[in-house]
Motif scaffolding. Sequence first.
Motif, PDB file in Angstrom:
ATOM      1  N   GLN A 194       0.810  -1.221   0.000  1.00  0.00           N
ATOM      2  CA  GLN A 194       0.000   0.000   0.000  1.00  0.00           C
ATOM      3  C   GLN A 194       0.847   1.277   0.000  1.00  0.00           C
ATOM      4  O   GLN A 194       0.333   2.364  -0.190  1.00  0.00           O
ATOM      5  N   GLU A 195       2.144   1.134   0.231  1.00  0.00           N
ATOM      6  CA  GLU A 195       3.015   2.322   0.235  1.00  0.00           C
ATOM      7  C   GLU A 195       2.940   3.074  -1.103  1.00  0.00           C
ATOM      8  O   GLU A 195       3.241   4.263  -1.172  1.00  0.00           O
ATOM      9  N   PHE A 196       2.532   2.366  -2.160  1.00  0.00           N
ATOM     10  CA  PHE A 196       2.501   3.017  -3.469  1.00  0.00           C
ATOM     11  C   PHE A 196       1.217   3.822  -3.705  1.00  0.00           C
ATOM     12  O   PHE A 196       0.956   4.269  -4.809  1.00  0.00           O
ATOM     13  N   LEU A 197       0.419   3.976  -2.639  1.00  0.00           N
ATOM     14  CA  LEU A 197      -0.798   4.784  -2.769  1.00  0.00           C
ATOM     15  C   LEU A 197      -0.579   6.181  -2.218  1.00  0.00           C
ATOM     16  O   LEU A 197      -1.521   6.927  -1.986  1.00  0.00           O
ATOM     17  N   ASP A 198       0.664   6.531  -2.004  1.00  0.00           N
ATOM     18  CA  ASP A 198       0.991   7.830  -1.435  1.00  0.00           C
ATOM     19  C   ASP A 198       1.437   8.769  -2.557  1.00  0.00           C
ATOM     20  O   ASP A 198       2.398   8.485  -3.270  1.00  0.00           O
ATOM     21  N   GLY A 199       0.714   9.878  -2.698  1.00  0.00           N
ATOM     22  CA  GLY A 199       0.983  10.818  -3.784  1.00  0.00           C
ATOM     23  C   GLY A 199       2.421  11.319  -3.844  1.00  0.00           C
ATOM     24  O   GLY A 199       3.018  11.392  -4.922  1.00  0.00           O
ATOM     25  N   PHE A 200       3.003  11.634  -2.692  1.00  0.00           N
ATOM     26  CA  PHE A 200       4.382  12.160  -2.685  1.00  0.00           C
ATOM     27  C   PHE A 200       5.365  11.089  -3.142  1.00  0.00           C
ATOM     28  O   PHE A 200       6.296  11.344  -3.881  1.00  0.00           O
ATOM     29  N   ARG A 201       5.119   9.866  -2.661  1.00  0.00           N
ATOM     30  CA  ARG A 201       5.993   8.760  -3.040  1.00  0.00           C
ATOM     31  C   ARG A 201       5.966   8.582  -4.567  1.00  0.00           C
ATOM     32  O   ARG A 201       6.998   8.434  -5.219  1.00  0.00           O
ATOM     33  N   LEU A 202       4.752   8.595  -5.136  1.00  0.00           N
ATOM     34  CA  LEU A 202       4.615   8.389  -6.586  1.00  0.00           C
ATOM     35  C   LEU A 202       5.252   9.538  -7.363  1.00  0.00           C
ATOM     36  O   LEU A 202       5.927   9.327  -8.374  1.00  0.00           O
ATOM     37  N   GLN A 203       5.043  10.737  -6.863  1.00  0.00           N
ATOM     38  CA  GLN A 203       5.629  11.913  -7.516  1.00  0.00           C
ATOM     39  C   GLN A 203       7.159  11.787  -7.568  1.00  0.00           C
ATOM     40  O   GLN A 203       7.785  12.015  -8.602  1.00  0.00           O
ATOM     41  N   ASN A 204       7.736  11.378  -6.453  1.00  0.00           N
ATOM     42  CA  ASN A 204       9.194  11.222  -6.404  1.00  0.00           C
ATOM     43  C   ASN A 204       9.679  10.129  -7.334  1.00  0.00           C
ATOM     44  O   ASN A 204      10.709  10.271  -7.992  1.00  0.00           O
ATOM     45  N   LEU A 205       8.928   9.028  -7.395  1.00  0.00           N
ATOM     46  CA  LEU A 205       9.332   7.925  -8.282  1.00  0.00           C
ATOM     47  C   LEU A 205       9.254   8.354  -9.748  1.00  0.00           C
ATOM     48  O   LEU A 205      10.126   8.030 -10.551  1.00  0.00           O
ATOM     49  N   ILE A 206       8.212   9.088 -10.089  1.00  0.00           N
ATOM     50  CA  ILE A 206       8.083   9.534 -11.487  1.00  0.00           C
ATOM     51  C   ILE A 206       9.226  10.482 -11.835  1.00  0.00           C
ATOM     52  O   ILE A 206       9.845  10.382 -12.892  1.00  0.00           O
ATOM     53  N   ARG A 207       9.544  11.394 -10.907  1.00  0.00           N
ATOM     54  CA  ARG A 207      10.652  12.316 -11.184  1.00  0.00           C
ATOM     55  C   ARG A 207      11.977  11.573 -11.276  1.00  0.00           C
ATOM     56  O   ARG A 207      12.826  11.869 -12.098  1.00  0.00           O
ATOM     57  N   LYS A 208      12.131  10.568 -10.416  1.00  0.00           N
ATOM     58  CA  LYS A 208      13.391   9.831 -10.393  1.00  0.00           C
ATOM     59  C   LYS A 208      13.570   9.016 -11.669  1.00  0.00           C
ATOM     60  O   LYS A 208      14.640   8.993 -12.264  1.00  0.00           O
ATOM     61  N   TYR A 209      12.523   8.313 -12.079  1.00  0.00           N
ATOM     62  CA  TYR A 209      12.661   7.349 -13.159  1.00  0.00           C
ATOM     63  C   TYR A 209      12.212   7.856 -14.521  1.00  0.00           C
ATOM     64  O   TYR A 209      12.621   7.321 -15.538  1.00  0.00           O
ATOM     65  N   SER A 210      11.332   8.846 -14.546  1.00  0.00           N
ATOM     66  CA  SER A 210      10.677   9.158 -15.811  1.00  0.00           C
ATOM     67  C   SER A 210      10.694  10.641 -16.158  1.00  0.00           C
ATOM     68  O   SER A 210       9.914  11.105 -16.966  1.00  0.00           O
ATOM     69  N   ASP A 211      11.613  11.372 -15.524  1.00  0.00           N
ATOM     70  CA  ASP A 211      11.620  12.809 -15.759  1.00  0.00           C
ATOM     71  C   ASP A 211      11.899  13.142 -17.223  1.00  0.00           C
ATOM     72  O   ASP A 211      11.396  14.097 -17.774  1.00  0.00           O
ATOM     73  N   HIS A 212      12.738  12.308 -17.844  1.00  0.00           N
ATOM     74  CA  HIS A 212      13.227  12.590 -19.200  1.00  0.00           C
ATOM     75  C   HIS A 212      12.288  12.125 -20.291  1.00  0.00           C
ATOM     76  O   HIS A 212      12.622  12.217 -21.453  1.00  0.00           O
ATOM     77  N   ILE A 213      11.147  11.522 -19.935  1.00  0.00           N
ATOM     78  CA  ILE A 213      10.252  11.020 -20.978  1.00  0.00           C
ATOM     79  C   ILE A 213       9.647  12.204 -21.712  1.00  0.00           C
ATOM     80  O   ILE A 213       9.261  13.189 -21.102  1.00  0.00           O
ATOM     81  N   ALA A 214       9.574  12.080 -23.047  1.00  0.00           N
ATOM     82  CA  ALA A 214       9.259  13.260 -23.857  1.00  0.00           C
ATOM     83  C   ALA A 214       7.776  13.649 -23.844  1.00  0.00           C
ATOM     84  O   ALA A 214       7.368  14.550 -24.555  1.00  0.00           O
ATOM     85  N   PHE A 215       6.970  12.951 -23.062  1.00  0.00           N
ATOM     86  CA  PHE A 215       5.544  13.295 -22.953  1.00  0.00           C
ATOM     87  C   PHE A 215       5.258  13.648 -21.499  1.00  0.00           C
ATOM     88  O   PHE A 215       5.942  13.159 -20.605  1.00  0.00           O
ATOM     89  N   PRO A 216       4.235  14.483 -21.276  1.00  0.00           N
ATOM     90  CA  PRO A 216       3.883  14.768 -19.881  1.00  0.00           C
ATOM     91  C   PRO A 216       3.445  13.479 -19.167  1.00  0.00           C
ATOM     92  O   PRO A 216       2.700  12.686 -19.733  1.00  0.00           O
ATOM     93  N   VAL A 217       3.941  13.276 -17.954  1.00  0.00           N
ATOM     94  CA  VAL A 217       3.449  12.178 -17.119  1.00  0.00           C
ATOM     95  C   VAL A 217       2.657  12.841 -16.000  1.00  0.00           C
ATOM     96  O   VAL A 217       3.217  13.564 -15.171  1.00  0.00           O
TER      97      VAL A 217
END
Length: 380
Positions: A186-209
């Motif tokens: 359930q830790e993955f239901l936390d908005g801040f956690r998800l935001q950080n993961l997206i920035r960490k792993y997917s910041d460079h993706i050429a489409f808005p996430v």
Amino acid sequence: DATGRETLGFQTEVKQLLQLMIHSLYSNKEIFLRELVSNASDAADKLRFEALANPELLKDDPDLKVRVEYDSKAATIAVADNGIGMSRDELIENLGTIARSGTAEFLSQMTGDEKSDARLIGQFGVGFYSAFIVADKVVVESRRAGLPADQSVRWESDGQGEFTIETVERSERGTRVTLHLKPDEQEFLDGFRLQNLIRKYSDHIAFPVELDDLSDDEKKAEAVNSATALWTRSRSDFSDDEYQEFYKHLSHDFSDPLCWSHNRVEGKRQYTSLIYIPANAPFDLWNRDAPRGLKLYVQRVFIMDDAEQLLPLYLRFVKGVVDSSDLPLNVSRELLQKNPDIDAMRSALTRRVLDMLSKLANNEPDKYATCWAAFGDVLK
């Protein structure tokens, strides 16, 4: 049954791989998000490319994007895109089988040692299946671009051995992968956690996430990544971590690359290249039909995945992106073979890779030894 609902078994290999993967990748389970967002961005890339020849495909929903939705009440997390989508046959083909020759041999190399198994799995590129590390049920709904709403399809599995597939109605184009999280994830239901993961792993993706909290109607979905193709930014903007994450996005490899080179070439021909030397040989290095080569973009529009004309066959293990400013957008494989601009790029890129290798040999002999162990047979 009008929906054509059927229950099918996974290929034996998929079953084995799922078990091994859940076990071996558990210590780094958050990568499921990177893998699913990566797949979604590839689907958007592919649609943008198909739309060059058939603009109708984009007409009703032209802004390509990826959305991560989470719902703490339902304990689900979903990754949705409005990209190319899949038909029923494509869904069975993509999610029910691992279409690789040598799978059984690959599985026989698994040792139960988590570190080396995780590396092997990484070389095998099994992005989607990583969802089962954190989910006990995964539902995929998809509508292929250009197909009518009533030819959409729904795939569902608990990852234990079978999956069901049925025809459904879906108003929007693209794919949505919904993960029903295991009780202790359930830790993955936390908005801040998800935001950080997206920035960490997917910041460079050429489409808005975008990130969307479904349990809060007031809050609007907002883009959390910088959404500019990484190779278009200047070198000084980057940390090594970002370069390494981008490599993992490109290659679906779980290990860091040995080295990389990011260059903008100006003059008679203008293009940008970002090239990586991997640390491990991909599992299908010796398979002649395996996709290989660099990703080719023209003016930031994705053109093809494995433009093997850009480097000679003996450098087929090199990963990366080439983005040309002056090739035509409708460039085809045939054109790549006969184009003098491509010949010039190919010899410049080949020189660059050989230069990277000789620098590695002179300055970082340990890394060069790793490289030679992995690719020496191909380079000889």
